[in-house]
Each structure stands twice: as structure tokens, then as C-alpha cells.
Write a protein that holds these residues in place. Structure first.
Motif, mmCIF file in Angstrom:
data_model
loop_
_atom_site.group_PDB
_atom_site.id
_atom_site.type_symbol
_atom_site.label_atom_id
_atom_site.label_comp_id
_atom_site.label_asym_id
_atom_site.label_seq_id
_atom_site.Cartn_x
_atom_site.Cartn_y
_atom_site.Cartn_z
ATOM 1 N N SER A 19 0.823 -1.214 0.000
ATOM 2 C CA SER A 19 0.000 0.000 0.000
ATOM 3 C C SER A 19 0.858 1.267 0.000
ATOM 4 O O SER A 19 0.362 2.356 -0.279
ATOM 5 N N LEU A 20 2.152 1.116 0.306
ATOM 6 C CA LEU A 20 3.054 2.260 0.317
ATOM 7 C C LEU A 20 3.583 2.590 -1.072
ATOM 8 O O LEU A 20 4.231 3.615 -1.267
ATOM 9 N N VAL A 21 3.304 1.704 -2.068
ATOM 10 C CA VAL A 21 3.766 1.944 -3.437
ATOM 11 C C VAL A 21 2.908 3.033 -4.062
ATOM 12 O O VAL A 21 1.680 2.902 -4.146
ATOM 13 N N SER A 22 3.538 4.087 -4.524
ATOM 14 C CA SER A 22 2.808 5.208 -5.105
ATOM 15 C C SER A 22 2.132 4.803 -6.415
ATOM 16 O O SER A 22 2.717 4.084 -7.239
ATOM 17 N N GLY A 23 0.886 5.257 -6.618
ATOM 18 C CA GLY A 23 0.176 5.001 -7.864
ATOM 19 C C GLY A 23 -0.427 3.624 -7.957
ATOM 20 O O GLY A 23 -0.820 3.186 -9.041
ATOM 21 N N LEU A 24 -0.518 2.911 -6.848
ATOM 22 C CA LEU A 24 -1.073 1.561 -6.849
ATOM 23 C C LEU A 24 -2.159 1.459 -5.793
ATOM 24 O O LEU A 24 -1.951 1.822 -4.637
ATOM 25 N N ILE A 25 -3.340 1.005 -6.198
ATOM 26 C CA ILE A 25 -4.429 0.775 -5.260
ATOM 27 C C ILE A 25 -4.329 -0.657 -4.753
ATOM 28 O O ILE A 25 -4.328 -1.605 -5.553
ATOM 29 N N VAL A 26 -4.246 -0.837 -3.460
ATOM 30 C CA VAL A 26 -4.120 -2.165 -2.866
ATOM 31 C C VAL A 26 -5.381 -2.468 -2.064
ATOM 32 O O VAL A 26 -5.812 -1.668 -1.230
ATOM 33 N N VAL A 27 -5.961 -3.631 -2.353
ATOM 34 C CA VAL A 27 -7.169 -4.068 -1.661
ATOM 35 C C VAL A 27 -6.874 -5.415 -1.015
ATOM 36 O O VAL A 27 -6.310 -6.307 -1.656
ATOM 37 N N SER A 28 -7.234 -5.567 0.253
ATOM 38 C CA SER A 28 -7.038 -6.839 0.949
ATOM 39 C C SER A 28 -8.383 -7.530 1.085
ATOM 40 O O SER A 28 -9.369 -6.931 1.522
ATOM 41 N N ARG A 29 -8.435 -8.817 0.698
ATOM 42 C CA ARG A 29 -9.679 -9.573 0.789
ATOM 43 C C ARG A 29 -9.413 -10.906 1.469
ATOM 44 O O ARG A 29 -8.392 -11.552 1.226
ATOM 45 N N PRO A 30 -10.370 -11.375 2.271
ATOM 46 C CA PRO A 30 -10.180 -12.640 2.979
ATOM 47 C C PRO A 30 -10.407 -13.861 2.111
ATOM 48 O O PRO A 30 -10.041 -14.959 2.470
ATOM 49 N N ASP A 31 -11.063 -13.702 0.944
ATOM 50 C CA ASP A 31 -11.351 -14.857 0.100
ATOM 51 C C ASP A 31 -11.334 -14.419 -1.347
ATOM 52 O O ASP A 31 -10.925 -13.314 -1.668
ATOM 53 N N THR A 32 -11.785 -15.296 -2.254
ATOM 54 C CA THR A 32 -11.727 -15.029 -3.682
ATOM 55 C C THR A 32 -13.032 -14.484 -4.230
ATOM 56 O O THR A 32 -13.245 -14.469 -5.426
#
Length: 362
Positions: free
Chosen positions: A297-310
Motif C-alpha cells: 500500500s506504500l507503493v505510489s500510484g497503486l491501489i491495494v485491496v485486501s480480501r479474505p477470500d476469492t
């Protein structure tokens, strides 16, 4: 035509009805009986053989009684059609109303869909939740696992060769990535993978793949890569315009995730799977995936989403997701004795292209 029951033998045992709804067998030995029968479809298995395999320590008569109870439990648990053909001396698994994932692989019905959803890709073993039933049952599981690895390797190799022949380099990279994960010590496959990476513009990844192979060969066999493999390394270095690896230590550089003009890339980090069925390992897997998501999430220009499953998002979130270039990070953790293996795979969505895959042992 009525849909068939599906018994899954690769990974943890599971079974679903014709509509995809799971049905549960709580007893491990009940699952072991059904799994053994399903792995030998349309073949009558002697009751004595099942007793020796599942209840080897049972006293005379007690083993047959346990088998009768197990068969009764299985038939009650299975909805609709009963796949068991039972007589006084034998039991068989009928293919008239049921099938297995292994049978579908053997028939080739999954050969074109295998990339991106490959059996064994996440470190699964054949019936890996049914270890310890008996020494003979474990020996059979190991033998069957080796056979399935060979079967899946042949299928993936065929997909890779077709992709190489047609010039579909992205599909070739994806297939060869999965092929080398099945047999990491196969230098010929590793060379093909490295060449495909070079052809797709990922020379640095080919160099990293060589370094990983070099260490693996030294650690496991005490040998160095063959001359043909070293020649591919030289080609990769020339293509990269360097004499040694430079730049990011990470297998996927930030430029590979660069957004297109109208899109912001989204990386979905899924909760890493625990393949050990151990509470401590499960907590470690969950913490690891959360830590990775936090770092990315610290990478600039990248949206990071955390999900528990698929599962996929719905509604407005789904519309927003479709407007982005998406990547999915899947992983698993397996603990064996004092060793932990972490596997990770970065996949482009919806293409299914595998950008990177690695295993880490500690």
C-alpha cells in the motif's frame, strides 16, 4: 441430462452435488473409503481390501462392521443419486451419476482451462487432509500423487507447446510458470520458461529465475546448472543490457504494474491459505498476507485491496474495479516439521496471465 456429483481428490477431499452444493462427511475414515472407491471408478473393490486399508488394526469382524457402518453413512450423506454399487463381497464407485476431478484430468476435459486454475498450483497434495489413516493408505496416496503430478505436467506442457507454436507468448509464460512449479529441478523446463520470459520482455525475471534455479540445484543435488542453461542466462543479460542483476530486488518491477493512460492499477491481496490445518500456521498466514498488503500500500500510484477470500465485489465497487487494470496476489503457507514453505503467485485479471510465481522455504 442430470448433472453428476463431483468428488475432488486433489487437495483436501470435498464433494458437491449436481448444482455445486457441498455435502459433508464428518468422519475422516468415511471420506477415506469414498475417496479410495472414487479413485478406482467402475472397479469392484473387495471389502477385505477396504478393511485392510482403512481399519488395519481392527479385530476379526470388527473391521467389516466398521465398513458397513461407513458405507451406510456415505449413502445417507449423498443427496439424490447414489454412486455406490454394493454387494456382499465388493463395493464399486459408479461413473453413471458421479465423477472426480482426477477422472476429468485423465479425460482431458480440463486441458484448455488448466492455466490459471491448475491443480497442485498452491502446493496441494492428493487427499492432503487424509494423511495418517494407515501406513498403507499413505503409501497409496503418495503413489497416486506422483502419478497426478506427471499427468498435470503433461497437460500443462501441451498447453505451453501449443502457445509457443502459435506465438502466444503470454500464455506460454503462464503455462511454463506452472510447469516449473510442478518440477523445479527440471532444467529443460526452466530453460523454456527463461526463454519465454526473455521473449516477453522480462529479461530481469529470467535472470532471477536462473539464480533461484542455481541455488536450488546446489542445495538439493550439489550440482551447477548445465551449459545450455548458462547460455540462456547470458542471453538474458545481453537482452537486459547488463552484466549483472541491477535495480529492484522484487520479482515484479513497479514498471510492470504501471497504469495505462486511463486506468489506475489495482492489486488485490487475498488471504494466504494455510495448507497445514494448524492454528498457529493459520495465524501466521493471515498475518503474512496482511503485512504484504500493508507494505504494498506504500507503493505510489497503486491501489491495494485486501480480501479474505476469492469473492468478487458487487455493485458500485465492481464497476470501479472493472475500470482498472487488476492484479491478484494469491499465496499459501505449508508447515512440515520445522520447515515452512510460502508460495505466492501474481496473476493478471481477467486474462489469467501469471506474471510471477515463487516458493520460499525457511
Amino acid at each position: 441430462m442430470e448433472k453428476k456429483l463431483v468428488i475432488r481428490l486433489i487437495g483436501a477431499f470435498s464433494a458437491t452435488d449436481g448444482e455445486g452444493n457441498p455435502f459433508v462427511l464428518a468422519g475422516r475414515k468415511d471420506r477415506a473409503v469414498l475417496a479410495f472407491l472414487a479413485a478406482h471408478p467402475a472397479r469392484p473393490i473387495a471389502r477385505e481390501r477396504l478393511v485392510e486399508l482403512i481399519w488395519p488394526e481392527a479385530a476379526d469382524g470388527a473391521g467389516r462392521a466398521s465398513l458397513r457402518q461407513s458405507l451406510s453413512t456415505i449413502r445417507k450423506a449423498i443427496p439424490q443419486s447414489d454412486p455406490l454399487l454394493v454387494d456382499r463381497d465388493t463395493v464399486a464407485f459408479s461413473l453413471d451419476c458421479a465423477t472426480t476431478d482426477v477422472k476429468m484430468l485423465e479425460d482431458g476435459s480440463r486441458s484448455e482451462r488448466i492455466i490459471g486454475n491448475m491443480p497442485l498450483a498452491n502446493g496441494e497434495a492428493f487427499l492432503d487432509d487424509l494423511g495418517g489413516i494407515s501406513a498403507e493408505f499413505d503409501t497409496w496416496r503418495a503413489t497416486e500423487h506422483s502419478r497426478i503430478v506427471s499427468l498435470v505436467s503433461d497437460l500443462v506442457d501441451g498447453v505451453a507447446r501449443n502457445a509457443e507454436g502459435s506465438g502466444d507468448i503470454n500464455k506460454a509464460v503462464a503455462a511454463l510458470s506452472q510447469l516449473v512449479s510442478l518440477d523445479p529441478l527440471n532444467e529443460a523446463s526452466q530453460r523454456r520458461y527463461m526463454r519465454a520470459l526473455i521473449a516477453s520482455g522480462q529479461a530481469n525475471s529470467a535472470i532471477r529465475r536462473y539464480r533461484m534455479l542455481e541455488k536450488l540445484l546446489q542445495d538439493e543435488l550439489g550440482v551447477t546448472p548445465e551449459q545450455a542453461t548458462r547460455a540462456v542466462l547470458t542471453e538474458a543479460k545481453e537482452r537486459a543490457g547488463q552484466g549483472a542483476v541491477k535495480g529492484s530486488d522484487h520479482p515484479v518491477a513497479a514498471t510492470q504494474l504501471a497504469p495505462s493512460e486511463d486506468a489506475v492499477p489495482e492489486l488485490v491481496v487475498y488471504r494466504f491459505r494455510d495448507l497445514s490445518d494448524d492454528a498457529d500456521t493459520r495465524q501466521f498466514a493471515e498475518g503474512l498476507s496482511d503485512s504484504i498488503a500493508g507494505a504494498l500500500s506504500l507503493v505510489s500510484g497503486l491501489i491495494v485491496v485486501s480480501r479474505p477470500d476469492t469473492s468478487r465485489p458487487n455493485g458500485a465497487d465492481a464497476d470501479a474495479t472493472e475500470a482498472r487494470e487488476r492484479f491478484a496476489l494469491h499465496g499459501n503457507v505449508r508447515k512440515t516439521g520445522h520447515q515452512i514453505r510460502v508460495g505466492a503467485r501474481l496473476i493478471g485479471q481477467p486474462s489469467g496471465r501469471v506474471f510471477w510465481a515463487e516458493d520460499y522455504d525457511r
